[in-house]
Write an enzyme that holds these catalytic residues in place. Structure first.
Site, short mmCIF file in Angstrom:
data_model
loop_
_atom_site.label_atom_id
_atom_site.label_comp_id
_atom_site.label_asym_id
_atom_site.label_seq_id
_atom_site.Cartn_x
_atom_site.Cartn_y
_atom_site.Cartn_z
N ASP A 75 32.03 26.09 -83.38
CA ASP A 75 31.62 25.38 -82.17
C ASP A 75 30.92 24.09 -82.63
O ASP A 75 30.70 23.87 -83.82
CB ASP A 75 30.72 26.24 -81.27
CG ASP A 75 30.78 25.75 -79.82
OD1 ASP A 75 31.19 24.60 -79.61
OD2 ASP A 75 30.39 26.50 -78.91
C1 BGC Z 1 30.79 24.34 -76.34
C2 BGC Z 1 32.24 24.68 -76.54
C3 BGC Z 1 33.08 23.43 -76.41
C4 BGC Z 1 32.60 22.43 -77.43
C5 BGC Z 1 33.40 21.14 -77.47
C6 BGC Z 1 30.33 23.19 -77.20
O1 BGC Z 1 29.09 22.73 -76.85
O2 BGC Z 1 30.00 25.48 -76.60
O3 BGC Z 1 32.64 25.66 -75.61
O4 BGC Z 1 34.43 23.72 -76.56
O5 BGC Z 1 31.25 22.11 -77.14
O6 BGC Z 1 33.14 20.34 -76.39
#
Ligand code: BGC
Length: 746
Positions: A281
């Site tokens: 993530d």
């Molecule tokens: C989130 C993810 C997301 C990623 C990219 C993160 O803060 O937890 O679910 O896909 O950002 O935007």
């Protein structure tokens, strides 16, 4: 004869032969590339580069040079078609090995045409609704060159305080698994053409079980809980062909998930046979440092690498340190090659090496009528009717209506969380649509946004209410009050909505309360003000027309709750498939706080597992939702009361539509494994069917139960099938239904 058998065998085997031929070709190509790539180019494949929301302005020379050098495997949030095309051209034609990039974006519940939030889609209990959302999203997003979405989010959520419950498939592993498969099918579409998006099952693992519903927080989970509740949707996604998985922000039993060998190797690769690639993530790899697990960035890179995390999102620990770690022998080239191969294989499977440079085809695809129709259908299927006193709904067309409330005309907020690309100019709000459809309506918001604490709009709203026969109040939460890092400790309607509802109640006019929100809302203070309550979630672009059709009875609200609806935040976490206690909650002995006699003697006897104020039942149970008709369940019948571990059991009921209109009920089957080698939930959903019946007709609804549905995982992670008694219920929700039982024997 002999020939024809051979031929049919050959035809049967064709898809398998094609797959193994493909994978041979892929392996050859991958080996060939690996043998030529420099260490830097290999490390480059592990990098997901981008910006926080979108690259503003033009592409810098530095960015282009990075692609030329092969220093990125995928790009996030570059959102202009011509920029994606330019970068892909550089990757294919100017970089040494011509390895294509994957362009990624969070396309969660729609790209331009926005569908209901995922929790709303889950309320449809309908795989074709989830499929349609994923397919339409893919067609729109791929039209400018996006080929990877960070969806579906498959985190089971039992806590309405958690902001990301809005994005979740709800609390049940079976329902979430059915939806998981539908999303993967819709996004990836078997990579049949360039409208396919690579899907990403996220967040692995346990992200929804954060303590207290506080985002990113600590997760402790034993094997049984993980394998019985949290893992099944990921398993379903991988079985459906999901090619990427995102590791979660949280720590899991003391180890950050993004550096967990147990999760990323033992569970994901060994148990689930996942052969795509794992992406971290956002910065979750380097966040292992504040977690207190990695000493510094180099250590973070080492730990995540050894755990099997293939691609790093945004932070640069791999780029900065893998080369040194390889050189000093801390990590091995063979492991780097496995990771690069995982990524290259995925690009090959997607057909990316042969895909044409993306062109901008968006003009004819954004907000296409067919897409808007599907979004409207999804919104209708997701709406859950919670209360309908005296059948006040559907509305009588001759009534004069006052339309009030801060979400009645909130084009941005009705789209919900995670809608970076949906434009509010395309949203059709209830205020807009209702006024277009009828002149029997007068609109006064009363409050201008959900947290509004000013009373300036009250007078207008009250005057309009007094001059009408009925009030529709559309309240709830703005989009920003749910989603990532937007947990709430109090889940009542924010601002002065409760107060305004009370004022409106004093007019004596009936009130239809429509909630647009990203989570269940505590209704304890206001339930009695409302004659009808409809949960519309954040319904998306077509929320207005969908709501009109539902409130006027052109359509029925078809949704059922995918989560238990608590009375208050204090009851969370709350879920139907809970364990019993030695002193199970019991309505006959429960004494509410205000009924305890003054000076009562301190004793636990007669008391059990409950709250003195809010008791032990939810406001509405999992699976609940009303129709505009009424159904009776009768004649529960089991084909046998005893089955062996290799038998199956047919169970049926008679379902009667006793009402005056055609209607669809969601028939749900639950079981309870009464005694187990570890304690088992009081109920578990095992199957469900939507049954449509004409007025005053009945039908037999049949389910088959197979022993595999009676299995569970124990605390050692072993799959068990244990003989003994099982209770079984068929009914309209998790708290009611006809009950019987059967025995499973060895
Ligand atoms: C989130 C993810 C997301 C990623 C990219 C993160 O803060 O937890 O679910 O896909 O950002 O935007």
């Amino acid at each position: 004869m002999y020939k024809s058998i051979n031929l049919s065998l050959f035809i049967l085997l064709l898809p398998f032969l094609a797959i193994s031929q493909n994978s041979n070709d892929y392996n050859k190509k991958i080996d060939n590339l690996l043998s030529q790539m420099t260490i830097e180019q290999k490390i480059g494949q592990l990098a997901l580069r981008g910006t926080s929301s979108r690259v503003k302005g033009g592409l810098s020379e530095e960015f282009k040079q990075m692609i030329r050098e092969g220093e990125a495997g995928a790009i996030l949030n570059v959102m202009k078609a011509e920029q994606m095309a330019e970068l892909q051209k550089i990757a294919l034609e100017e970089s040494e090995h011509g390895i294509p990039l994957i362009f990624a974006r969070d396309v969660i519940h729609g790209f331009k045409t926005i569908f209901p939030i995922p929790l709303g889609l889950a309320a449809s209990w309908d795989s074709s609704t989830a499929y349609d959302c994923a397919r339409v999203s893919s067609i729109e997003a791929s039209s400018i060159g996006i080929r990877w979405t960070f969806a579906p989010m498959l985190d089971i959520s039992r806590d309405s305080r958690w902001g990301r419950i809005a994005e979740s498939p709800g609390e049940d592993p079976l329902l979430a698994s059915v939806l998981a498969k539908a999303y993967i099918d819709g996004f990836q579409n078997e990579f049949k053409d360039n409208t396919s998006l690579l899907a990403c099952a996220k967040h692995f693992m346990g992200y929804g079980a954060a303590e207290g519903g506080r985002d990113y927080n600590t997760v402790y989970m034993n094997e049984a809980l993980m394998r019985n509740i949290y893992l099944p949707p990921f398993k379903a996604a991988i079985e459906a062909g999901a090619l990427t998985v995102m590791s979660s922000f949280n720590e899991y039993n003391g180890v950050p998930a993004s550096a967990s060998t147990f999760l990323l190797k033992e569970v994901l690769r060994d148990d689930l046979a996942f052969d795509g690639f794992v992406v971290s993530d956002w910065n979750s790899l380097t966040e292992t440092i504040p977690h207190g697990y990695a000493r510094d960035e180099r250590h973070a890179a080492e730990l995540a690498f050894k755990a099997g995390l293939d691609m790093e999102m945004t932070s640069r620990a791999y780029e900065n340190h893998l080369k040194t770690l390889l050189e000093n022998g801390t990590i091995q080239m063979a492991d780097l090659d496995i990771m690069v191969a995982n990524i290259l294989r995925t690009k090959l499977r997607m057909g990316l090496f042969d895909a044409p440079i993306p062109k901008d085809n968006s003009a004819t695809l954004y907000y296409k009528n067919a897409h808007l129709e599907k979004a409207k259908e999804a919104a209708i299927k997701s709406m859950v009717l919670l209360k309908n006193k005296n059948d006040i709904l559907p509305l009588n067309s001759s009534k004069k209506i006052a339309l009030i409330g801060p979400l009645a005309d909130a084009p941005h907020d009705q789209l919900g969380t995670w809608t970076f690309d949906g434009e509010k100019e395309h949203t059709i709000t209830p205020a807009h649509y209702f006024q277009e459809k009828t002149d029997q309506i007068s609109f006064a918001p009363g409050l201008t946004f959900s947290r509004d604490r000013s009373t300036h709009g009250y007078a207008d709203a009250l005057n309009k209410a007094k001059a009408s026969d009925l009030i529709i109040f559309i309240g709830g939460e703005e989009a920003i009050l749910s989603g990532e890092a937007h947990s709430r400790a109090n889940i009542a309607l924010p601002g002065k909505q409760e107060e305004l509802l009370k004022e409106l109640k004093s007019t004596g006019k009936p009130i239809v309360l429509v909630i647009m929100a990203g989570r269940p809302i505590s209704l304890t203070n206001i339930e009695s003000y409302a004659d009808a309550i409809l949960m519309a979630w954040h319904p998306g672009t077509m929320g207005g027309p969908a709501l009109y059709d539902v409130l006027t009875g052109i359509r029925e609200p078809e949704g059922r709750l995918p989560v238990t609806w608590p009375k208050s935040a204090g009851q969370s976490p709350l879920y139907y498939n809970q364990k019993n206690t030695g002193r199970p909650a019991d309505s006959t002995s429960f004494v509410q706080m205000y009924d305890i006699p003054l000076g009562a003697w301190q004793s636990s006897l007669g008391n059990n597992s409950h709250y003195l104020d809010d008791g032990f039942t939810p406001h509405y149970p999992f699976g609940y939702g009303l129709n505009y008709s009424s159904f009776i369940y009768s004649e529960l019948d089991l084909s046998t009361n005893k089955i062996s571990q290799s038998d199956s059991l047919v169970v049926s009921i008679k379902l009667t539509n006793t009402g005056n209109r055609q209607s669809t009920d969601l028939v749900q089957l639950y079981i309870q494994d009464v005694v187990g080698s570890i304690t088992r939930p009081v109920k578990e959903l095992k199957d469900f069917q939507h049954i449509k019946l004409d007025a005053k007709t009945d039908t037999e609804v049949k389910f088959v139960i197979y022993p595999d549905q009676l299995t569970f995982y124990n605390n050692d992670g072993e799959k068990c099938l244990e003989s003994g008694m099982f209770n079984i219920w068929i009914g309209p929700n998790s708290a009611s239904g006809l009950k019987s039982s059967f025995e499973l024997f060895d």
